[in-house]
Design an enzyme around this catalytic site. Structure first.
Site, PDB file in Angstrom:
ATOM      1  CG  HIS A  74      33.594  55.331  23.843  1.00 58.84           C
ATOM      2  ND1 HIS A  74      33.797  54.074  23.322  1.00 58.84           N
ATOM      3  CD2 HIS A  74      34.829  55.859  24.055  1.00 58.84           C
ATOM      4  CE1 HIS A  74      35.103  53.864  23.216  1.00 58.84           C
ATOM      5  NE2 HIS A  74      35.741  54.925  23.662  1.00 58.84           N
ATOM      6  CD  GLU A 107      40.646  52.409  32.459  1.00 60.01           C
ATOM      7  OE1 GLU A 107      41.061  51.227  32.550  1.00 60.01           O
ATOM      8  OE2 GLU A 107      40.695  53.056  31.394  1.00 60.01           O
ATOM      9  CG  HIS A 147      41.110  28.541  51.209  1.00 61.04           C
ATOM     10  ND1 HIS A 147      41.835  29.674  50.932  1.00 61.04           N
ATOM     11  CD2 HIS A 147      39.792  28.888  51.085  1.00 61.04           C
ATOM     12  CE1 HIS A 147      40.989  30.666  50.650  1.00 61.04           C
ATOM     13  NE2 HIS A 147      39.758  30.221  50.733  1.00 61.04           N
ATOM     14  CG  HIS A 155      39.379  31.655  55.075  1.00 65.63           C
ATOM     15  ND1 HIS A 155      38.401  32.541  55.477  1.00 65.63           N
ATOM     16  CD2 HIS A 155      39.001  31.214  53.853  1.00 65.63           C
ATOM     17  CE1 HIS A 155      37.480  32.638  54.518  1.00 65.63           C
ATOM     18  NE2 HIS A 155      37.821  31.843  53.528  1.00 65.63           N
TER      19      HIS A 155
END
Ligand SMILES: Cc1ncc(C[n+]2csc(CCOP(=O)(O)OP(=O)(O)O)c2C)c(N)n1
Ligand SMILES: [Mg+2]
Length: 685
Positions: free
Chosen positions: A490, A429, A277, A29
């Site tokens: 869950h 999280e 890029h 890159h």
């Protein structure tokens, strides 16, 4: 040569090294290093406190390249500053971290100039980056660490830790959710030691960001509580330096600098295009670009006279003086505060203090027992008192995860109380995973916690923990169907299998309270291994260790808990976590029925795999083919332990919403089924 000309020459050296390396590799890159060379030059040569001779000096400023695809920026600057290599024992090796030869061999096998920044592989890389967003999120952990270290160890006359964290990010990092979570947390905590620079080039792989990313990013960061600045020309080193000076003077808020740049700067046909890029410029365009820079068109990997010296006179001289001064400060500190100085030295070497495991609990036999999470909470509270630099928290589930440190003086980490050991990650999280990594990279022993099922939310950070070989600790509770009524959303099923598949990650699922203690004892002694503790929500019987083997066997990953007379079993039951007590109950019935059964407790596959074959064969004798594994999780992978003649009682579907007892019955986690299956295996049904 004037100072400005020298600056320009140094910046163009970074640009052309990057261009040449990508061209030689035919991959990489080039565009962003071409655009951000002035930024990296300014941060490193004019601002950062970093001694290239001692890249692990504890009070160094941290530099994080979150847009890791622009790695040539790092390889160039590490090379030009002649940053030295260190080994895993933190010894300086007397050779450069990145040589010109490494850069010539950019992205080739064993080169110290790999495709993306890799911590551990290249000295001077503060964290592995490449998965966009992770770097900036990790930098928040580094900033929290600095605040905590300063609060715990600095004395008015001894500012031991006053370093800052600089992170560079692309549009990709800004779009990723993890960066948003982390920025929100950093703003809340007022981390004024943290500066992110956003490379606002409006280009990503698919083209202009008009097609994807049109929000008011600066407004968003203002709303997070950051100090937002803008530098409208990425080539204006003085403006960049001024913005960084404002950052250094700003208190109470992190700094966000919007830097307007042109990807592929200087390339007549590639500038401002997505082609810049991720593709080499091509030979002709390389020539045209070098001409635009006023560079010799045919020179390759050229470091003009005076460039190394320019960096030596800048960051080299400044860093050496700052480090020297700090070393003297630390010596004087040690004379006045010897105990604290010893703590710091141990922490920096990832050693444990004397008496780190004193007062760890032993749980008496008890058929009702203790929940894994309860035992964990007790152990953590002991360890955190014995190990001053052990700290952590939960993603808003501390009351459920039992991770709160409740002893006097543990405190809560907030902007006004940066010495607190209870971190509150909020319901973030993914950022928590990255923050734990950032803390661990700063040598703090850190843990994060949530429900096991939500470890998916932070898996990319966990994977980086393993890749970086960081001794992080993840406490995941509600590890199976114990969350009963909450239902299948869950109840983890595939999570154990997926964590066991991450190379280098140690996953432990202890079977009773004493196994929890031993699991922590094992984990705390790790220096370069991340660990996951999968713990039960519900009480598990505490096994009578005078009748069954000692829980110390956890250290081997698996051990014979209960055995057939004479140690010659015809059947092996293998269980983990909440299924261990079921296996023991079934074993007692089988023994009463005259079957020579053995129970193997296997809290950790990973740890067991590391044992010598003699030990593994003593636990699972190859001749015993009747093997039955019991685990309330996906059966995936258990074949390797039960073999083709064995069986697995596990999960092949999602769970269901019901009280645990009903679920155990529905999914067959009952001693009777284990007994019946075992008898089938032996042909004695
Ligand atoms: C999590 C993640 N998703 C996707 C990628 C693949 N990828 C690498 S760079 C890139 C585009 C990044 O654009 P930007 O951050 O603006 O970088 P620039 O091209 O401006 O340097 C993508 C999609 C990645 N590395 N990480
Ligand atoms: Mg971009």
């Amino acid at each position: 040569m004037t100072q400005d000309e020298m600056t320009e020459l140094a910046i163009n050296t970074i640009r052309t090294l990057s261009i040449d390396a990508v061209q030689a590799a035919q991959s990489g890159h080039p565009g962003t290093p071409m655009a951000l060379a002035p930024l990296v030059y300014t941060i490193w040569n004019r601002v950062m406190h970093f001694d290239p001779q001692h890249p692990i000096w504890p009070n160094r400023d941290r530099f994080v390249l979150s847009n890791g695809h622009a790695s040539m920026l790092l390889w160039s600057i590490l090379h030009l500053t002649r940053t030295q290599a260190v080994d895993a024992d933190y010894e300086t090796l007397g050779r450069p971290s990145v040589t010109l030869d490494d850069i010539r061999r950019f992205r080739q096998l064993d080169s110290r100039a790999p495709g993306h920044p890799e911590y551990r592989w290249v000295s001077g890389v503060e964290t592995t980056t490449g998965p966009l967003g992770q770097g900036v999120a990790t930098s928040v952990g580094m900033a929290i660490a600095q605040k905590w270290l300063a609060s715990h160890y600095n004395k008015p006359e001894f500012p031991l830790f006053d370093y800052r964290i600089y992170a560079v990010a692309g549009d990709g990092c800004m779009m990723e959710g993890v960066a948003a979570e982390a920025a929100s947390l950093a703003g809340h905590l007022g981390l004024d030691n943290l500066c992110w620079v956003w490379d606002n080039n409006r280009i990503t792989i698919e083209g202009h960001t008009d097609i994807t990313f049109t929000e008011d990013v600066a407004g968003r960061f203002l709303a997070y509580g950051w100090n937002v600045q803008r530098v409208s020309d990425a080539n204006d080193v003085d403006a960049i330096e001024r913005a960084l000076a404002i950052f250094r003077r700003t208190s109470g808020r992190p700094t966000f600098i919007v830097l307007d740049s042109h990807i592929g700067y200087g390339s007549p046909n590639r500038q401002d295009t997505s082609a810049a890029h991720g593709e080499p410029l091509g030979e002709e365009e390389v020539r045209l670009t070098k001409r635009a820079y006023g560079w010799p068109e045919d020179a390759q990997f050229l470091v003009p006279d005076g460039v190394y010296e320019h960096f030596a006179a800048g960051i080299g001289a400044r860093g050496a003086a700052l480090r020297q001064e700090w070393m003297e400060r630390f010596t004087a500190y040690g004379a006045q505060y010897p105990a604290l100085a010893t703590e710091i030295e141990q922490m920096l070497r990832r050693e444990l203090p004397a008496g780190w495991d004193r007062d760890l609990p032993t749980f008496p036999a008890d058929p009702k027992g203790v929940a894994g999470r309860e035992a964990s909470g007790k152990v953590l509270n002991v360890l955190a008192q014995n190990i001053p630099w052990l700290l952590g928290g939960s993603a808003d589930l501390a009351p459920s995860n039992k991770t709160a440190l409740t002893y006097d003086g543990a405190g809560h980490f907030q902007a006004a109380t940066p010495g607190g050991k209870n971190l509150h990650y909020g319901i973030r999280e993914h950022a928590m995973g990255a923050v734990v990594n950032g803390l661990a990279l700063s040598k703090i022993r850190a843990y994060g916690s949530t429900f096991f099922v939500f470890c998916d939310y932070l898996r990319p950070a966990l994977r980086l923990s393993a890749l970086m070989e960081l001794p992080t600790i993840f406490v995941f509770t509600h590890d199976a169907m114990g969350d009963g009524e909450d239902g299948p959303t869950h109840q983890p099923v595939e999570h154990l299998a997926s964590l066991r598949a991450i190379p280098g990650l140690m996953t432990l699922r202890p079977g009773d309270a004493n196994e929890v203690v031993e699991a922590y004892r094992t984990v705390m002694q790790l220096h370069h291994t991340p660990a996951v503790l999968a713990l039960s929500r519900q009480a598990l019987p505490t096994l009578d260790r005078s009748r069954y083997a000692s829980a110390a066997g956890v250290a081997q990953g698996a051990y014979v808990l209960a055995d057939a007379p004479g140690g010659s079993p015809e059947l092996i039951l293998i269980a983990t976590g909440s299924e261990l007590a079921l296996a023991v109950a079934a074993h007692e019935t089988l023994v009463a029925d005259g079957i020579r059964s053995r129970v193997v407790s296997m809290p950790s596959w990973d740890l067991f795999d590391r044992q010598p074959p003699e030990y593994r064969h003593s636990v699972l004798p190859p001749g015993v083919k009747a093997r039955l594994a019991i685990e309330q999780a996906s059966t995936f992978g258990w074949e390797r332990f039960v073999g083709e003649h064995g069986r697995v009682i596990g999960m092949t579907t999602f769970g269901a919403s019901a009280p645990l007892k009903a679920l155990q019955k529905r999914f067959g986690f009952e001693p009777e089924r284990i007994v019946a299956t075992a008898k089938e295996l032996l042909g004695r049904a």
